[in-house]
Design a protein around this motif. Structure first.
Motif, short mmCIF file in Angstrom:
data_model
loop_
_atom_site.label_atom_id
_atom_site.label_comp_id
_atom_site.label_asym_id
_atom_site.label_seq_id
_atom_site.Cartn_x
_atom_site.Cartn_y
_atom_site.Cartn_z
N TRP A 30 -21.90 40.52 -89.52
CA TRP A 30 -23.13 41.30 -89.31
C TRP A 30 -23.93 40.72 -88.15
O TRP A 30 -24.42 41.45 -87.28
CB TRP A 30 -23.92 41.26 -90.61
N TRP A 31 -24.05 39.40 -88.13
CA TRP A 31 -24.76 38.74 -87.03
C TRP A 31 -24.00 38.89 -85.72
O TRP A 31 -24.60 39.07 -84.65
CB TRP A 31 -24.96 37.25 -87.34
N LYS A 32 -22.69 38.79 -85.80
CA LYS A 32 -21.87 38.91 -84.59
C LYS A 32 -22.03 40.27 -83.93
O LYS A 32 -21.92 40.40 -82.71
CB LYS A 32 -20.40 38.67 -84.96
N LYS A 33 -22.31 41.28 -84.74
CA LYS A 33 -22.51 42.64 -84.22
C LYS A 33 -23.93 42.85 -83.69
O LYS A 33 -24.25 43.92 -83.18
CB LYS A 33 -22.23 43.66 -85.32
N GLY A 34 -24.79 41.84 -83.86
CA GLY A 34 -26.15 41.95 -83.33
C GLY A 34 -27.22 42.27 -84.35
O GLY A 34 -28.38 42.50 -83.98
N HIS A 35 -26.88 42.26 -85.64
CA HIS A 35 -27.87 42.54 -86.68
C HIS A 35 -28.59 41.27 -87.10
O HIS A 35 -28.13 40.16 -86.86
CB HIS A 35 -27.19 43.15 -87.91
N LYS A 36 -29.73 41.45 -87.76
CA LYS A 36 -30.46 40.35 -88.37
C LYS A 36 -30.41 40.48 -89.89
O LYS A 36 -30.13 41.55 -90.41
CB LYS A 36 -31.90 40.33 -87.88
N GLY A 37 -30.74 39.41 -90.57
CA GLY A 37 -30.75 39.45 -92.03
C GLY A 37 -29.37 39.28 -92.62
O GLY A 37 -28.37 39.07 -91.92
N LEU A 38 -29.31 39.36 -93.95
CA LEU A 38 -28.06 39.14 -94.67
C LEU A 38 -27.44 40.46 -95.09
O LEU A 38 -28.12 41.47 -95.25
CB LEU A 38 -28.32 38.30 -95.92
N LEU A 39 -26.14 40.42 -95.27
CA LEU A 39 -25.41 41.55 -95.85
C LEU A 39 -25.08 41.14 -97.28
O LEU A 39 -24.05 40.53 -97.55
CB LEU A 39 -24.15 41.83 -95.04
N ASN A 40 -25.98 41.45 -98.20
CA ASN A 40 -25.82 41.02 -99.59
C ASN A 40 -24.68 41.78 -100.26
O ASN A 40 -24.68 43.01 -100.30
CB ASN A 40 -27.11 41.28 -100.36
N ILE A 41 -23.72 41.03 -100.78
CA ILE A 41 -22.56 41.63 -101.45
C ILE A 41 -22.39 40.96 -102.80
O ILE A 41 -22.49 39.73 -102.92
CB ILE A 41 -21.29 41.45 -100.59
N GLY A 42 -22.15 41.78 -103.81
CA GLY A 42 -21.99 41.24 -105.15
C GLY A 42 -20.94 42.00 -105.94
O GLY A 42 -20.61 43.14 -105.60
N LEU A 63 -14.77 47.91 -87.82
CA LEU A 63 -15.39 49.05 -88.50
C LEU A 63 -16.90 48.94 -88.60
O LEU A 63 -17.58 49.93 -88.85
CB LEU A 63 -14.81 49.17 -89.92
N MET A 64 -17.43 47.75 -88.39
CA MET A 64 -18.86 47.52 -88.56
C MET A 64 -19.66 48.07 -87.39
O MET A 64 -19.35 47.79 -86.23
CB MET A 64 -19.12 46.02 -88.72
N PRO A 65 -20.68 48.90 -87.64
CA PRO A 65 -21.47 49.47 -86.54
C PRO A 65 -22.41 48.44 -85.93
O PRO A 65 -22.84 47.49 -86.59
CB PRO A 65 -22.25 50.59 -87.22
N THR A 66 -22.73 48.61 -84.67
CA THR A 66 -23.77 47.82 -84.02
C THR A 66 -25.13 48.40 -84.43
O THR A 66 -25.19 49.48 -85.02
CB THR A 66 -23.63 47.90 -82.49
N PRO A 67 -26.23 47.70 -84.10
CA PRO A 67 -27.55 48.28 -84.43
C PRO A 67 -27.75 49.67 -83.83
O PRO A 67 -28.38 50.53 -84.44
CB PRO A 67 -28.53 47.26 -83.84
N GLN A 68 -27.19 49.90 -82.64
CA GLN A 68 -27.33 51.21 -82.00
C GLN A 68 -26.47 52.29 -82.66
O GLN A 68 -26.77 53.48 -82.56
CB GLN A 68 -26.95 51.12 -80.51
N GLU A 69 -25.42 51.86 -83.34
CA GLU A 69 -24.50 52.82 -83.98
C GLU A 69 -24.81 53.06 -85.46
O GLU A 69 -24.09 53.80 -86.13
CB GLU A 69 -23.07 52.28 -83.88
#
Length: 685
Positions: free
Chosen positions: A200-212, A645-651
């Motif tokens: 998620w960070w590598k794609k340019g996002h901030k914060g966590l991708l919470n998965i459970g 498959l992960m979108p960038t912030p713009q996508e």
């Protein structure tokens, strides 16, 4: 003197137990702030989970923040437990809660060092077993332990349970299942959250991708429902209704019946139920209009409907949802009514049955209900405390029984609004068990017109019975009117062979509607019946026999967690709360392993945990399966396919609107302007 230490799950429960012990032995309670002393007993309360699994950082520097994928998975051979102090950025926060936990742990440790025996008084469920078992393990206590299993936190309830205590070893498998649940959630959550957050960070996002293990399939269900709505194509279809009049009797409306042997396509859709060919239905209309209508069926059958069973937590949450309450709000109110006000039995239950021994308390319970509400609720007459519904059945009880009111006194004006509403819902369901059945006459009339048949059904109340508590029979009919239903009130009395007239015969153009968004009612049902969302028939058949997403005790918190993590949006604009996915949820569902986003996995887990609780599954075998599973769920993150498959912030996908607009339908323009629509049944859970 023999010293017996009683460890309760919470301080409030500890005080209640101390009070009950004092009352049983005509003794005085002496307290020192953290515990109460009653004769040979010292009662101390925990604060929920006083211990928690240590974070991955405790197992090596390679797991330090910022997280990287390469060292994963983290799979401890032996899990480390540490005091459950509040933390920020991995550091213990020196606050009042930290100080309270530290003081409580020191006190319990000192008490156990000199205890001759212990009474385990955790809540009567899997997590309650774990909370006190953790304390005993961490402080190395090896003496005898009895288990207090409380269904009611009242003096009478505690005294009754005290006389039925078993050795804590009888609950060893339940405790082991709780350990496995905690470790499973930790292993999947820690590894998947770290792996996918790094991407998620590598794609340019901030914060966590919470998965459970549980929250992610819940989000997956909500996302897939939104996709079904977006991709929905309405089916234009038609219905015929004839206005039948026999002699001078009032007319009634009857719907066209598809004849036996009628060919399928092209007049019908693929289900064979909806007429999609307008020429076909217009031809029937022309043949039947203004033609004689002969009554070929005129049946009236007396029927009875027993009262609905007692409330489980989910059924209570679903009922309260109609009043606008969220599941976690209902659970909090029910918990307060159990712990603080002593008005209800233990609320975190899946069961809708109660012990037969509780039926004997009906007179005193109903008397307390009447006194507690005073003039705030006039209970309808007609109940009989001796009447016994099938809800009282010892053979159908699990670890807990249904939520029922207790013979306790508390003026309802002292309760909050939601507590009053929840208490009343439980009392109403309880009282319904002591009313007679709802009795009615079910009527079916079929009229032959030309070479076709038209059907009408009706229901006439003979005796309201328990329905008087719910607003009477009419209130049930007014709750969910269905434009496609044949049922109507007051069908005129007609006899077999009588001839009337069909005039007019109306053609109605309709269109199917997309599936509705999940509400707090339907989402709880979907979590409970996760097998409905499984496509593999073998998996579906297996899941039907076990738990769904989470348990009665956890479903509300799972929904609340998804909302707080900004994965699900809670829409309170309607009478009932509804849920739809956030852009973040739409983005991460694209890239997270499908194994995690479907209900199959977590429902399978719950089945395994239940097997372990029954002693049917070995813990070592469970651990091996868990290790293989974790490797599988982070494989996509490690091999790069998830990153692609992960979108960038713009996508990132756009946020769905709170109110969905309906797609236009050609059928809506046929003959009449804007006809009523029918629900597409295939889209409903």
């Amino acid at each position: 003197m023999t010293r017996i230490v009683v460890i309760a799950e919470k301080p409030s429960m500890g005080r209640d137990i101390a009070d009950a012990l004092a009352h049983m032995g005509s003794l005085q309670v002496q307290g020192d702030g953290l515990c109460q002393h009653v004769g040979q007993y010292t009662v101390v309360g925990a604060q929920g989970h006083l211990f928690a699994l240590a974070s991955p950082e405790e197992y090596g520097q390679c797991y330090q923040f910022p997280w990287r994928i390469e060292p994963l998975p983290v799979l401890p051979q032996r899990f480390i437990l540490e005091p459950n102090f509040p933390k920020e950025k991995g550091k213990v926060v020196n606050c009042s809660l930290t100080q309270s936990i530290r003081a409580r742990l020191a006190k319990i440790k000192a008490l156990l060092a000199s205890a001759d025996s212990v009474v385990h008084a955790g809540d009567p469920d899997r997590e309650g077993q774990l909370i006190v078992d953790d304390i005993l393990r961490q402080f190395g206590y090896r003496g005898p332990v009895k288990r207090l299993w409380l269904h009611a936190q009242t003096r009478d309830g505690i005294r009754e349970a005290w006389g039925k205590m078993k050795d804590n070893s009888a609950y060893a498998n339940l405790g082991l299942a709780a350990v496995a649940r905690r470790e499973s959630d930790w292993v999947i959550g820690m590894n998947a959250t770290r792996a996918y957050s790094a991407l998620w960070w590598k794609k340019g996002h901030k914060g966590l991708l919470n998965i459970g293990r549980v929250v992610t399939p819940l989000v997956g269900m909500i996302v897939r429902r939104e996709e079904e709505i977006d991709q929905f194509v309405p089916i234009d279809h038609y219905t015929l209704k004839a206005r039948i009049q026999v002699g001078t009797r009032p007319p009634f409306m009857a719907s066209w019946i598809k004849p036996d042997g009628e060919p399928g396509l092209p007049p019908f859709d693929t289900s064979g139920k909806l007429i999609v060919n307008s020429a076909f239905v217009q031809a029937i209309q022309a043949r039947c209009a203004d033609q004689p209508a002969q009554i070929v069926v005129a049946d009236t059958v007396p029927k009875k409907e027993a009262a609905p069973r007692l409330h489980s937590l989910v059924e209570l949450q679903k009922m309260a949802a109609k009043m606008g309450y969220a599941p976690d709000e209902v659970l909090a109110a029910a918990q307060a009514l159990y712990e603080k006000h002593k008005l209800l039995s233990y609320p975190r239950t899946e069961c809708q049955y109660a012990p037969e021994s509780e039926h004997a308390k009906a007179s005193s319970v109903i008397r307390c209900i009447t006194n507690n509400f005073g003039g705030a609720w006039e209970i309808a007459p007609g109940w009989d405390a001796q009447r016994k519904s099938d809800a009282w059945d010892d053979k159908k009880l699990g670890e807990h029984f249904a939520i029922i009111p207790l013979p306790s006194t508390c003026t309802v004006s002292s309760l909050s609004q939601i507590e009053r509403d929840v208490y009343r819902l439980v009392c109403r369901q309880y009282l319904a068990q002591f009313f007679c059945a709802f009795e009615y006459q079910a009527t079916t009339v079929i009229a032959a017109v030309a070479d076709q048949q038209f059907k009408a059904t009706g229901q006439i109340t003979a005796h309201e019975g328990w329905r008087v508590l719910f607003g009477g029979a009419q209130a049930f009919k007014n709750k969910a009117p269905d434009a496609d239903s044949d049922e109507q009130d007051n069908l005129p009395p007609v006899q077999l062979g009588q001839i009337g007239k069909a005039a007019p015969v109306e053609l109605q153009a309709k269109a199917t509607r997309p599936p509705a968004r999940f509400t707090s009612i339907t989402l709880l049902e979907a979590m409970e019946k996760a097998y409905l969302f499984v496509t593999d028939p073998k998996v579906k058949a297996k899941l039907k026999q076990i738990e769904g997403l989470g348990t009665a005790a956890t479903r509300a918190s799972i929904i609340a967690r998804a909302v707080s993590a900004s994965l699900v949006v809670e829409d309170r604009s309607g009478k009932v709360i509804s849920y739809f996915p956030s852009p973040k949820a739409l983005g991460y569902i694209r890239c997270v392993s499908e194994t995690l986003t479907k209900p199959d996995l977590t429902a399978w887990f719950e089945g395994k945990l239940e097997s372990m609780a029954r002693g049917e599954l070995d813990y070592a075998d469970y651990q091996k399966t868990l290790a293989c599973l974790v490797e599988h769920v982070i494989a996509a993150a490690k091999n790069g396919s998830a990153l692609d498959l992960m979108p960038t912030p713009q996508e990132m996908p756009k946020a769905p609107t709170a109110k969905r607009s309906r797609k236009p339908s050609a059928a809506r323009q046929h003959r009449s302007g804007r006809p009523k629509s029918s629900r597409n049944k295939a889209g409903s859970p």
